[in-house]
Design a protein around this motif. Structure first.
Motif, PDB file in Angstrom:
ATOM      1  N   ARG A  27      -0.766  -0.899 -37.590  1.00 54.16           N
ATOM      2  CA  ARG A  27      -1.348  -0.348 -36.361  1.00 54.16           C
ATOM      3  C   ARG A  27      -2.141   0.938 -36.580  1.00 54.16           C
ATOM      4  O   ARG A  27      -3.087   1.216 -35.856  1.00 54.16           O
ATOM      5  CB  ARG A  27      -0.254  -0.080 -35.334  1.00 54.16           C
ATOM      6  N   GLY A  30      -6.754   1.942 -38.357  1.00 57.78           N
ATOM      7  CA  GLY A  30      -8.030   2.431 -37.844  1.00 57.78           C
ATOM      8  C   GLY A  30      -8.168   3.932 -37.970  1.00 57.78           C
ATOM      9  O   GLY A  30      -9.171   4.448 -38.475  1.00 57.78           O
ATOM     10  N   LEU A  47     -14.077   5.632 -34.624  1.00 61.66           N
ATOM     11  CA  LEU A  47     -13.198   4.507 -34.332  1.00 61.66           C
ATOM     12  C   LEU A  47     -13.393   4.105 -32.874  1.00 61.66           C
ATOM     13  O   LEU A  47     -13.246   4.924 -31.974  1.00 61.66           O
ATOM     14  CB  LEU A  47     -11.743   4.887 -34.576  1.00 61.66           C
ATOM     15  N   SER A  50      -8.722  -0.276 -32.272  1.00 67.20           N
ATOM     16  CA  SER A  50      -7.824  -0.682 -33.342  1.00 67.20           C
ATOM     17  C   SER A  50      -6.546  -1.244 -32.719  1.00 67.20           C
ATOM     18  O   SER A  50      -5.934  -0.591 -31.877  1.00 67.20           O
ATOM     19  CB  SER A  50      -7.494   0.534 -34.220  1.00 67.20           C
ATOM     20  N   ALA A  64      -4.758  -7.447 -37.925  1.00 65.69           N
ATOM     21  CA  ALA A  64      -5.207  -6.126 -37.501  1.00 65.69           C
ATOM     22  C   ALA A  64      -6.708  -6.225 -37.254  1.00 65.69           C
ATOM     23  O   ALA A  64      -7.447  -6.764 -38.080  1.00 65.69           O
ATOM     24  CB  ALA A  64      -4.902  -5.090 -38.572  1.00 65.69           C
ATOM     25  N   VAL A  66     -10.034  -3.889 -36.292  1.00 66.83           N
ATOM     26  CA  VAL A  66     -10.522  -2.511 -36.254  1.00 66.83           C
ATOM     27  C   VAL A  66     -12.038  -2.549 -36.083  1.00 66.83           C
ATOM     28  O   VAL A  66     -12.720  -3.289 -36.784  1.00 66.83           O
ATOM     29  CB  VAL A  66     -10.158  -1.754 -37.551  1.00 66.83           C
TER      30      VAL A  66
END
Length: 112
Positions: A27, A30, A47, A50, A64, A66
């Motif tokens: 998690r 990002g 960013l 994410s 995941a 991102v």
């Protein structure tokens, strides 16, 4: 421009078959990549989103996802990706085809 990453987050360890098994993002990936970018000269890296996807009936693994922007502010408000995958493969196929102009045209030509 934008950079989109979609990588495994949680899946069965397969290092015995394909070593090393070192391609999982968690998690916090990002934020970690954003800070790494700043330290390495990419001061304009931002960013955008994410998250780690939830498992579904057709995919037990989680990914995941991102998204970064670079080169100034994106025009207008950035569109965020849906974090929940469709419930089944048919819904996934329909959703993918209906939202992508190129795929809609291919489906029309191929009769799908």
């Amino acid at each position: 421009g934008f950079l989109y990453l979609n990588v495994p987050s949680a899946c069965q360890d397969h290092s015995a078959v394909v070593p090393p098994d070192s391609w999982r993002f968690l998690r916090d990936a990002g934020q970690s990549f954003e800070r790494w970018g700043w330290r390495n000269g990419f001061e304009d890296l931002r960013l955008i989103q994410s998250f780690v996807s939830s498992p579904t009936k057709y995919q037990n693994n989680t990914d995941a996802v991102v998204v970064f922007a670079r080169g100034g502010s994106p025009s207008g408000k950035a569109r965020l990706l849906t974090q929940q995958l469709p419930e089944d493969r048919d819904e996934l196929r329909f959703d993918s085809l209906s939202r992508n102009r190129c795929w809609r045209e291919a489906a029309r030509i191929l009769g799908g």
